[in-house]
Scaffold this motif. Structure first.
Motif, mmCIF file in Angstrom:
data_model
loop_
_atom_site.group_PDB
_atom_site.id
_atom_site.type_symbol
_atom_site.label_atom_id
_atom_site.label_comp_id
_atom_site.label_asym_id
_atom_site.label_seq_id
_atom_site.Cartn_x
_atom_site.Cartn_y
_atom_site.Cartn_z
ATOM 1 N N GLN B 37 -7.520 -2.865 -3.511
ATOM 2 C CA GLN B 37 -7.546 -1.632 -2.744
ATOM 3 C C GLN B 37 -6.645 -0.620 -3.422
ATOM 4 O O GLN B 37 -5.438 -0.846 -3.567
ATOM 5 N N GLY B 40 -5.103 4.078 -0.039
ATOM 6 C CA GLY B 40 -5.888 4.824 0.937
ATOM 7 C C GLY B 40 -7.391 4.722 0.778
ATOM 8 O O GLY B 40 -8.132 5.456 1.422
ATOM 9 N N ARG B 41 -7.830 3.823 -0.072
ATOM 10 C CA ARG B 41 -9.271 3.736 -0.337
ATOM 11 C C ARG B 41 -9.855 2.448 0.231
ATOM 12 O O ARG B 41 -9.197 1.715 0.959
ATOM 13 N N GLY B 42 -11.123 2.189 -0.102
ATOM 14 C CA GLY B 42 -11.802 1.010 0.401
ATOM 15 C C GLY B 42 -11.421 -0.260 -0.327
ATOM 16 O O GLY B 42 -10.657 -0.255 -1.286
#
Lengths: 114, 113
Positions: B37, B40-42
């Motif tokens: 990850q 702040g992302r997937g």
């Protein structure tokens, strides 16, 4: 390469409002999931869905939450009356059947409850 | 009980070095999956290893699984600055091959150029 998509990428809502988070799983997958990640914390399982019904749910997934597969492509998570503590990143995931147990995650929807 | 605890919590290495991250778990599993990850992302799926497998490779990734010790390791060889991210192990339970995943807290890997 197929991927899980989610909309919106960011949702801001007021406490007490209903929100619907949308997901399009990978097209030939049969198992669908929702997870959430509160800022700085672990990813937590919410619910899994198979054959048009919930197959497993966590303690977090109370009566305020519901899931639906309204058509052949979308998978939604509804939060009926949002609370401040529902603020989190919500991830949808899907997996296939048979030898493919990998769960593929979408990019997430950041939900901010004010 | 905590399922899927990674170790160390943070790792800082020089580009080109190998990074080894460990994960321990407490209950029986069907499979163990590693994810990356970026901030702040997937979650990007890296590799899955089943409970009857001991080692798997994918490109620069090597994962091992020791079910007797209830532990797994992820090795990234010849690290790059782009490998900087958080890495999570997630265990799949024995209720079924597609059962929920239980995640650890993650390891923050920093690769210095």
């Amino acid at each position: 390469e197929p991927e899980v998509t989610q909309t919106p990428s960011h949702q801001v809502t007021q406490m007490g409002q209903e929100v619907i988070l949308r997901c399009v799983p990978i097209s030939n997958h049969l198992y669908f999931y929702w997870y959430r990640q509160i800022l700085g914390q672990k990813v937590e399982f919410l619910v899994s869905f198979y054959n048009n019904e919930i197959s497993e749910k966590s303690e977090i997934f109370d009566d305020q939450f519901s899931v639906e597969r309204p058509d052949g492509s979308n998978f939604t998570l509804k939060i009926r009356s949002t609370k401040l503590e529902d603020s989190a990143m919500y991830f949808c995931a899907s997996s296939g059947q048979g030898s493919g147990y990998e769960q593929y995650f979408g990019p997430g929807t950041r939900l901010t409850v004010t | 009980s905590q399922q899927g605890e990674e170790d160390p919590q943070a790792l800082s290495i020089q580009e080109g070095e190998n990074a080894t991250m460990n994960c321990s778990y407490k209950t029986s599993i069907n499979n163990l999956q590693w994810y990356r990850q970026n901030s702040g992302r997937g979650l990007v799926h890296l590799i899955l290893i089943r409970s009857n497998e001991r080692e798997k490779h994918s490109g620069r990734l090597r994962v091992t699984l020791d079910t007797s010790k209830k532990s797994s390791s992820l090795l990234i060889t010849a690290s790059r600055a782009a490998d900087t991210a958080s890495y999570f192990c997630a265990t799949g339970g024995v209720t079924g091959a597609n059962s929920k995943l239980t995640f650890g807290k993650g390891i923050t890997l920093s690769v210095r150029p």
